[in-house]
Enzyme design. Structure first.
Site, PDB file in Angstrom:
ATOM      1  N   GLU B 264      20.395   2.345  19.390  1.00  0.00           N
ATOM      2  CA  GLU B 264      19.705   1.298  18.656  1.00  0.00           C
ATOM      3  C   GLU B 264      19.450   1.862  17.271  1.00  0.00           C
ATOM      4  O   GLU B 264      18.673   2.800  17.109  1.00  0.00           O
ATOM      5  CB  GLU B 264      18.382   0.927  19.336  1.00  0.00           C
ATOM      6  CG  GLU B 264      17.739  -0.260  18.642  1.00  0.00           C
ATOM      7  CD  GLU B 264      16.304  -0.513  19.068  1.00  0.00           C
ATOM      8  OE1 GLU B 264      15.926  -0.139  20.177  1.00  0.00           O
ATOM      9  OE2 GLU B 264      15.570  -1.082  18.245  1.00  0.00           O
ATOM     10  N   CYS B 301      10.835  -0.974  13.657  1.00  0.00           N
ATOM     11  CA  CYS B 301      12.279  -1.227  13.623  1.00  0.00           C
ATOM     12  C   CYS B 301      12.572  -2.707  13.372  1.00  0.00           C
ATOM     13  O   CYS B 301      13.701  -3.068  13.071  1.00  0.00           O
ATOM     14  CB  CYS B 301      12.962  -0.737  14.890  1.00  0.00           C
ATOM     15  SG  CYS B 301      12.163  -1.264  16.387  1.00  0.00           S
TER      16      CYS B 301
END
Lengths: 396, 396
Positions: B264, B301
């Protein structure tokens, strides 16, 4: 140049490459008439750019319309089946009955995907309940699959129909809404061309966007490398050897934007024979095993390459039976001289190891691209110590 | 050496590395007391070998027992929550309330996987009907998911709990039956150690095989590279920057046996504001946007990095409002001085481009590792021509 078969780029054809090549008959070694070109950089770029444009339309086309496209490909392949199989026999030396079966499978795959994508539950959409009171609150959340973009397909030499230009990878990519650029395998360029023309025609007849399919030929590795490196290509699909697949995986992973690469690669397909079963029916097992190993000269991807069994009291009867069956099996033409040479080198490397012995080997018939069935044996402990010898030797 | 915190290798601890390092407080720049070592090659090999052995047992342990292990980790984290959060605040400068929330999430993730794997339908087994009459006959055919083997986890700097040693990747790998070797992030080694000890204790108390979990520390990239290259490691999981993730993906793909690498990575998290919505409520939108951009000094994020909107008649009111809110936002300590320097360099590179202008920037407070909220604007056409500028600048 005389008689050059063009690249298929969307709705058009193109002859722009410098390097030409011809396939060879694996039956005789004779060079076949049809002339092909390595796709040029311009052609690769054009196919990728058209595919990118087509993708924007194709991904939003209803699944019903995409299904009609897939079904049309299947019908056109069936209509042209006789010619395709005749050419394919010349290029592959695979027998007619086998190729007829493979053609049936190819059409079934296309129709299966056509049916699947019309099922409502085929592409699950996961939707989560809105929970405004939760801490933290959960917003409206939907998860679904979307098409990834243009896919480059690398056809397999040993399945020139079902795992090549119109094979399962092409069927699934088109079903998902991804344009396909097929890189034809250089051992069967004429087969690829005929199949590619069916897809091109099906795309036109079902009003698919220009660029939804292209077929680029190439004998040099460079064509495939350039295609897979192209920024407009978003995934790769491959069926073939472990080394070929790994080389392409590196290219896909080392791009500035890495892309997924789906590879079905070589395997020794280990088979375990239980001692009880061997005791009861070693004759049937040996016959079935050798039949499976030598089917289409051992060029099936499910060909058993490693058989594991215990050293019980029937082992000698079993090995004698294996020897008898193998001795009575004919050798045959492999897909190409190179493949035949690799096979011979693989057998030599195993039998030169000092701990792997030849049990049986069919009679040498001195035919072109010969694949000569061979069975070797070894105590497991040596293979465990030398795992490099547990690599596929492609052949019978 | 005084006060060295060891590596956690299965049931044991180990201090064998040569290179030591200490974390720094992002609040003051002061070097923290606790001493850590880069894991040595021997330690890496030992953790991988133990994980491989543990895998043979762990993959066959019932899901109920694996669920107990996951639940035990969650309970132990909660028991030690106060100490872990205190240490984590020192290492990360993240506020207490945020870390308490993150700890809650971490425990929820572990418990969610524990519940999921006990559901019968969690791991679907697809079984196809035997069709002996079909041509070719279809044999008994079962398809199911199996655990892949030892997984190396790379913890994230910005989520020292929920995406680090006991985070979602660890929870899912353990739930699936894969041992985990965590590579602790060098910005929060002490937090990693305390969390790792909870997992080690949970493994012992629930009788998991030795080696089901290890924690290796390392400031040098070499520790992670060696781990991911180890033949006994079968997958990698990563949360972090695009460049870091791509470098590790290359290692995973270029191994003699390539392995899957689940990453990710950074994103600009593009946000589109529709003109109608902007017209109606530009005040709320600007406040919400800047709040989202500056949450935890822009180190989430999901932090919006690129906002796309039309040049309508409210654009100036909107930008004025954005400027007002940003001017009244404080800067804060980022996770480290390096991260703060990268952020400043990123803003400078954007504003030096010649076509991207600063709209607003919070007051400089001259604190250590400062992250100073900043909004820039640009006409879309310039970004489309210069896509390199559409890269994440990690920060507020």
């Amino acid at each position: 140049m005389e008689n050059i078969y063009p690249q298929i780029i969307g709705d058009e054809e193109s002859i722009n490459g410098k390097e030409t090549f011809k396939a060879k008959s694996p039956l005789t070694g004779a060079v076949l008439d049809a002339n092909f070109c390595d796709a040029s950089s311009e052609e690769i770029d054009k196919a990728a750019s058209l595919a990118e444009k087509a993708f924007k339309i194709f991904k939003n086309i209803s699944t019903e319309k995409r299904a009609l496209f897939l079904e049309k490909i299947a019908s056109l392949l069936e209509e042209n089946s006789e010619q395709i199989i005749e050419v394919c026999m010349q290029e592959s030396a695979l027998p007619q009955a086998r190729l007829e079966g493979e053609m049936g499978r190819t059409c079934n795959q296309l129709r299966m995907f056509a049916t699947q994508i019309c099922n409502d539950d085929f592409i699950p959409e996961i939707e989560e309940e809105v929970l405004p009171e939760r801490v933290p609150p959960r917003p409206h959340f939907v998860r679904k699959y979307i098409a990834i973009g243009p896919v480059v397909l690398f056809g397999a030499s040993n399945f020139p129909l079902a795992f090549s230009v119109a094979g399962g990878d092409t069927a699934s990519a088109l079903a998902a809404g991804c344009p396909v650029i097929a890189k034809g395998h250089p051992l069967h360029p004429h087969t690829s061309y005929l199949v590619g023309k069916c897809i091109q025609k099906a795309a036109k007849e079902t009003n698919m966007p220009n660029g939804v399919f292209s077929l680029l030929q190439g004998k040099s590795y460079k064509v495939g490398e350039q295609l897979l490196s192209h920024t407009k290509v978003k995934a790769g699909a491959f069926t073939g050897s472990l080394n070929g697949g790994k080389a392409l995986l590196k290219i896909a992973s080392n791009r500035p934007e890495p892309i997924p690469f789906f590879a079905e690669m070589g395997s020794v397909n280990p088979v375990i024979i239980m001692s009880d079963a061997l005791q009861k029916s070693y004759e049937d097992i040996s016959a079935g095993l050798i039949n499976s190993c030598t089917l289409d000269i051992g060029q099936f991807c499910t060909n058993p390459g490693l058989v594991i069994l215990e050293n019980t009291n029937v082992i000698n009867e079993f090995l004698n039976r294996v020897k008898f069956v193998t001795d009575n099996t004919s050798s045959g033409h492999m897909l190409s001289e190179d493949i035949s040479n690799s096979y011979d080198a693989g057998i030599k490397s195993l039998s030169d190891s000092g701990f792997i012995d030849i049990v049986a080997q069919a009679k040498k018939e001195n035919i072109y691209a010969e694949g000569r069935p061979c069975v070797l044996k070894c105590e497991a402990k040596y293979l465990i110590k030398n795992p490099d010898y547990i690599e596929e030797v492609f052949g019978p």
